[in-house]
Each structure stands twice: as structure tokens, then as C-alpha cells.
Design a protein around this motif. Structure first.
Motif, PDB file in Angstrom:
ATOM      1  N   ILE A  32      -2.546  12.103  34.536  1.00 46.15           N
ATOM      2  CA  ILE A  32      -1.133  12.448  34.769  1.00 46.15           C
ATOM      3  C   ILE A  32      -0.220  11.335  34.272  1.00 46.15           C
ATOM      4  N   LYS A  33       0.704  11.707  33.412  1.00 46.88           N
ATOM      5  CA  LYS A  33       1.625  10.741  32.804  1.00 46.88           C
ATOM      6  C   LYS A  33       3.063  11.261  32.929  1.00 46.88           C
ATOM      7  N   ARG A  34       3.998  10.341  32.765  1.00 47.58           N
ATOM      8  CA  ARG A  34       5.425  10.665  32.612  1.00 47.58           C
ATOM      9  C   ARG A  34       6.029  11.411  33.802  1.00 47.58           C
ATOM     10  N   LEU A  35       5.514  11.145  34.968  1.00 48.89           N
ATOM     11  CA  LEU A  35       6.135  11.702  36.165  1.00 48.89           C
ATOM     12  C   LEU A  35       7.339  10.829  36.521  1.00 48.89           C
ATOM     13  N   THR A  36       8.341  11.409  37.135  1.00 48.04           N
ATOM     14  CA  THR A  36       9.538  10.634  37.476  1.00 48.04           C
ATOM     15  C   THR A  36       9.936  10.859  38.928  1.00 48.04           C
ATOM     16  N   ILE A  37      10.272   9.776  39.617  1.00 44.78           N
ATOM     17  CA  ILE A  37      10.997   9.866  40.882  1.00 44.78           C
ATOM     18  C   ILE A  37      12.449   9.523  40.573  1.00 44.78           C
ATOM     19  N   TRP A  61       6.149  -4.152  35.756  1.00 43.85           N
ATOM     20  CA  TRP A  61       7.398  -4.778  35.270  1.00 43.85           C
ATOM     21  C   TRP A  61       7.057  -5.959  34.346  1.00 43.85           C
ATOM     22  N   ILE A  62       6.093  -6.747  34.760  1.00 38.61           N
ATOM     23  CA  ILE A  62       5.751  -7.953  33.991  1.00 38.61           C
ATOM     24  C   ILE A  62       4.858  -7.627  32.797  1.00 38.61           C
ATOM     25  N   ASN A  63       3.916  -6.724  33.008  1.00 41.45           N
ATOM     26  CA  ASN A  63       2.884  -6.517  31.971  1.00 41.45           C
ATOM     27  C   ASN A  63       3.105  -5.299  31.077  1.00 41.45           C
ATOM     28  N   GLY A  64       4.080  -4.440  31.417  1.00 41.06           N
ATOM     29  CA  GLY A  64       4.410  -3.332  30.524  1.00 41.06           C
ATOM     30  C   GLY A  64       3.774  -2.017  30.927  1.00 41.06           C
ATOM     31  N   THR A  65       4.450  -0.920  30.540  1.00 41.82           N
ATOM     32  CA  THR A  65       3.900   0.426  30.749  1.00 41.82           C
ATOM     33  C   THR A  65       2.979   0.759  29.574  1.00 41.82           C
ATOM     34  N   PRO A  66       1.929   1.528  29.824  1.00 37.72           N
ATOM     35  CA  PRO A  66       1.045   1.924  28.720  1.00 37.72           C
ATOM     36  C   PRO A  66       1.796   2.808  27.720  1.00 37.72           C
ATOM     37  N   GLU A  67       1.392   2.744  26.467  1.00 33.61           N
ATOM     38  CA  GLU A  67       1.953   3.596  25.407  1.00 33.61           C
ATOM     39  C   GLU A  67       1.916   5.062  25.864  1.00 33.61           C
ATOM     40  N   GLY A  68       3.029   5.760  25.710  1.00 33.31           N
ATOM     41  CA  GLY A  68       3.046   7.190  26.036  1.00 33.31           C
ATOM     42  C   GLY A  68       3.257   7.498  27.508  1.00 33.31           C
ATOM     43  N   ASP A  69       3.455   6.492  28.307  1.00 36.32           N
ATOM     44  CA  ASP A  69       3.667   6.745  29.733  1.00 36.32           C
ATOM     45  C   ASP A  69       4.931   6.018  30.188  1.00 36.32           C
ATOM     46  N   TRP A  70       5.371   6.319  31.375  1.00 40.07           N
ATOM     47  CA  TRP A  70       6.452   5.560  31.990  1.00 40.07           C
ATOM     48  C   TRP A  70       6.192   5.458  33.485  1.00 40.07           C
ATOM     49  N   THR A  71       7.080   4.748  34.181  1.00 39.70           N
ATOM     50  CA  THR A  71       6.937   4.622  35.624  1.00 39.70           C
ATOM     51  C   THR A  71       8.293   4.891  36.276  1.00 39.70           C
ATOM     52  N   SER A  72       8.358   4.791  37.599  1.00 40.21           N
ATOM     53  CA  SER A  72       9.623   4.981  38.317  1.00 40.21           C
ATOM     54  C   SER A  72       9.985   3.690  39.037  1.00 40.21           C
ATOM     55  N   MET A  73      11.225   3.260  38.857  1.00 41.12           N
ATOM     56  CA  MET A  73      11.727   2.073  39.552  1.00 41.12           C
ATOM     57  C   MET A  73      13.153   2.342  40.014  1.00 41.12           C
TER      58      MET A  73
END
Ligand code: NAD
Ligand code: LMR
Length: 329
Positions: free
Chosen positions: A179-184, A254-266
Motif C-alpha cells: 500500500i502506497k500513497r495513502l494520505t491523512i 523526515w530525515i532519511n526520505g520517502t521511498p521513490e513512488g510513495d509519500w507519507t502524511s505529516m
């Protein structure tokens, strides 16, 4: 190893999240397996003895990366030279208590801590606020730190992000890693909006794969959004290990980066993207690289999503107005 240790300050160190968090930081899971760490633990006077007990246990782990532990009830000392600050210490919500009730109880903690960060932290300080109401507490701390770039103040919605991934995996039989690219979006509260319209499950659109708007509206969204309350109901105390895990994930990403093709929620100060008023600390989809984050731009927001983002953002603007009236901004 000759590298200078990274100073990590944890507030509320004697609490339940603190107990689940400190050992993971000291073992290298927050910053990386080759990064030495020096811990500063901030507690209120009544919490100092318990924090000392936790520090004894940290010593007893003989963690190779742990270069020192300081325990104090003085915020200026705790944030002196801090590179990373995890603001956990707050009053947790208890059964039957609404988050709005927490604003005045907790607001007073975050203004002096923001000032102490402003006056004492290292130039590269990164702040994660975990203590609830996390978004608005982060706003209070950020407003009290005018010399620190606003974007260094963030609030935790990674636990919600992880919860949403887990629920979606359970529904579809997928692995969480598929599962990738989910957003809160929005607030870390019951109004938050977990969005699967741009998410992917093993490369396929998640909303199309699920194809069940009723499950989305009546099961998935409320389960994720009210999970914190469900844990409190079941445990008699708010989530701790999973919250600590999410804090580690947030800072590590935040420090080490999101994997290519994915994102996170902050939860981050809004720049006005997606119609979210500038300045409030709201959750967005973000990519991270080299210690900086960027909001994912250009996502198509359908009516279903728009209404839910707007509702959560409205709650955030009301919280902002309430703490402004209390003189906390
Ligand atoms: P806890 O009561 O076990 O611990 C809180 C600790 O903070 C206590 O040891 C207390 O002495 C300390 N403290 C209080 N005021 C302080 C101050 N001014 N300076 C330093 N320390 C202070 O609570 P917990 O279960 O560890 O939860 C901490 C916070 O995290 C709560 O606000 C909770 O609601 C929140 N939380 C947030 C998320 C999230 O996803 N954002 C998830 C779970 C919990
Ligand atoms: C959680 O999401 O588990 C917590 O934020 C709940 C709470 O109010 O402490």
C-alpha cells in the motif's frame, strides 16, 4: 565511531509513550544504525524520579550508540543544542473527555517550550509534536519560536497513516508493504480524513480496488478516525507503543526520505495548498528528501474528499481561534 552525537530531546519522558520511545531512539531506530545519540529528558518535577528510573534501564541496555542522558525539569536546559525535539509531554485524554477540553490544559505547556526551543535549540532543530491536541499544540510552539523556520514544527499524523494502511490491508488481503500513497488530511482528531482515492495497492488504484463507497464512508474512515478513542476504551489508557512507533517513523522518514513512488502524511504549517488556510498545522501528503519535506501537488480532490478535508480544516481553524483567544498565539 567519531561522529558527533545528535541531541534528541524528549518531553514527557517518564510517561507511557516515553517509555516505549526512548529505547528505540537509543538503539538507533530513530536516526539510523550509525548515528550516535545524546538524550535530553524533560519532565515536570513529579516525573523526574521515574525518568531517572528509565535512564537507569537505558544504561543497562549498554546501547552502543547512546552517548549520554541528561534529565531535567528546566526547558531551557532540555532544549539546549537540540537537533531533534519530540514534544510528547502533555495531559492525555481520558475516558469521556473531548479533545477540545484539552486545549486550555495543554496550551500552557507548549508556549514556554516553543520559546525555550527558540532560545536554545541548534540551528537545524526539527520538532515533532505528539502531545494532544497535537496540531494546535505544534502551532502554539511554532508561534512562540519566531527565529526558527516555521516548517520545522510538525505534528504527528503518522499513527493515523499507519492505522489506515493496516485497515486497508485487512480489507483487501494485501500486505501493508503493497500500500502506497495513502494520505491523512487535516487534524489528528476524529475529523481527520484518511484518503484512499490516490492510494495504490500493489500498483492499482485503492478506491477502485475496494469499489465500496459505503465501506469507505461508514467503516474505514470512522474506524481510522476513532481508533484513538477505541484504544482508550479498550486499554483504559491512550495508545503508547503504536504512538512511539509512529513518532520513530515520522522522524526517520523526515530525515532519511520517502521511498521513490510513495509519500507519507505529516502535520505541517499550511502554505495554502489544497485550499487549507496558510499557517494552520494540518496533515498533508508529503515527500521528504535530504531532511526537508514538500507537499505533494496536483492531486485531484473529488467532492467526497473535499467535504471531509474542509470539515477537518474547519475544526483546526476553530482550535486556532480558541487558543488565540486564550492568548497562546
Ligand atoms: P502520560 O500521561 O503517560 O505521560 C505524559 C508525561 O508527560 C508524564 O510523565 C508527565 O509528567 C509529563 N509532562 C506533563 N507536562 C509536562 C511538561 N510541561 N513538560 C514535560 N513533561 C510533562 O501520557 P502518554 O500516554 O505518554 O501520552 C502523551 C501525549 O501523547 C498525550 O497528550 C496523548 O494524548 C498524546 N498522544 C498523541 C498521539 C498522536 O498520534 N499524535 C497518539 C497517542 C497519544
Ligand atoms: C491516539 O490517536 O491514539 C491518541 O491521540 C488518542 C488520544 O486522544 O490520546
Amino acid at each position: 565511531m567519531t561522529r558527533t552525537p545528535v541531541n534528541v530531546t524528549v518531553t514527557g519522558a517518564a510517561g507511557q509513550i516515553g517509555y516505549a520511545l526512548l529505547f528505540r531512539i537509543a538503539s538507533g531506530q530513530l536516526l539510523g544504525a550509525d548515528v550516535p545519540v545524546s538524550l535530553r529528558l524533560l519532565e515536570i518535577p513529579q516525573g523526574l524520579k521515574a525518568a531517572e528510573g528509565t535512564a537507569m534501564e537505558l544504561d543497562d541496555c549498554a546501547f552502543p550508540l547512546l552517548r549520554g542522558i541528561e534529565i531535567t525539569d528546566d526547558a531551557n536546559a532540555a532544549f539546549s543544542g537540540a537537533n531533534v525535539a519530540l514534544l510528547v509531554g502533555a495531559r492525555p485524554r481520558t475516558k469521556g473527555m473531548e479533545r477540545g477540553d484539552l486545549l486550555s490544559a495543554n496550551g500552557g505547556i507548549f508556549k514556554p517550550q516553543g520559546k525555550a526551543i527558540n532560545d536554545n535549540a541548534a540551528d537545524d532543530i526539527k520538532v515533532l509534536v505528539v502531545g494532544n491536541p497535537a496540531n494546535t499544540n505544534a502551532l502554539i510552539a511554532q508561534a512562540a519560536a519566531p527565529d526558527v523556520p516555521a516548517e520545522r514544527f510538525t505534528a504527528m499524523t503518522r499513527l493515523d497513516h499507519n492505522r489506515a494502511i493496516s485497515q486497508l490491508a485487512a480489507k483487501t488481503g494485501a500486505q501493508v508493504t503493497d500500500i502506497k500513497r495513502l494520505t491523512i488530511w487535516g487534524n489528528h482528531s476524529a475529523t481527520q480524513y484518511p484518503d484512499i482515492f490516490h492510494a495504490e495497492i500493489a500498483g492499482k488504484n485503492a478506491a477502485e480496488t475496494v469499489n465500496d463507497e459505503q465501506w469507505l464512508a461508514d467503516t474505514f474512515i470512522p474506524t481510522v478516525a476513532k481508533r484513538g478513542a477505541a484504544i482508550i476504551e479498550a486499554r483504559g489508557a491512550s495508545s503508547a507503543a503504536s504512538a512511539a512507533n509512529a513518532a520513530v517513523d515520522h522522524v526517520h522518514t523526515w530525515i532519511n526520505g520517502t521511498p521513490e513512488g510513495d509519500w507519507t502524511s505529516m502535520g505541517i504549517p499550511s502554505d495554502g495548498s489544497y485550499g487549507v488556510p496558510e499557517g494552520i498545522i494540518s496533515s498533508f501528503p508529503v515527500t521528504t528528501k535530504n531532511g526537508a519535506y514538500e507537499i505533494v501537488q496536483g492531486l485531484d480532490i473529488n467532492d467526497f474528499s473535499r467535504a471531509r478535508i474542509d470539515a477537518s480544516v474547519k475544526e483546526l481553524t476553530e482550535e486556532r481561534d480558541a487558543v488565540r483567544e486564550l492568548g497562546l498565539l
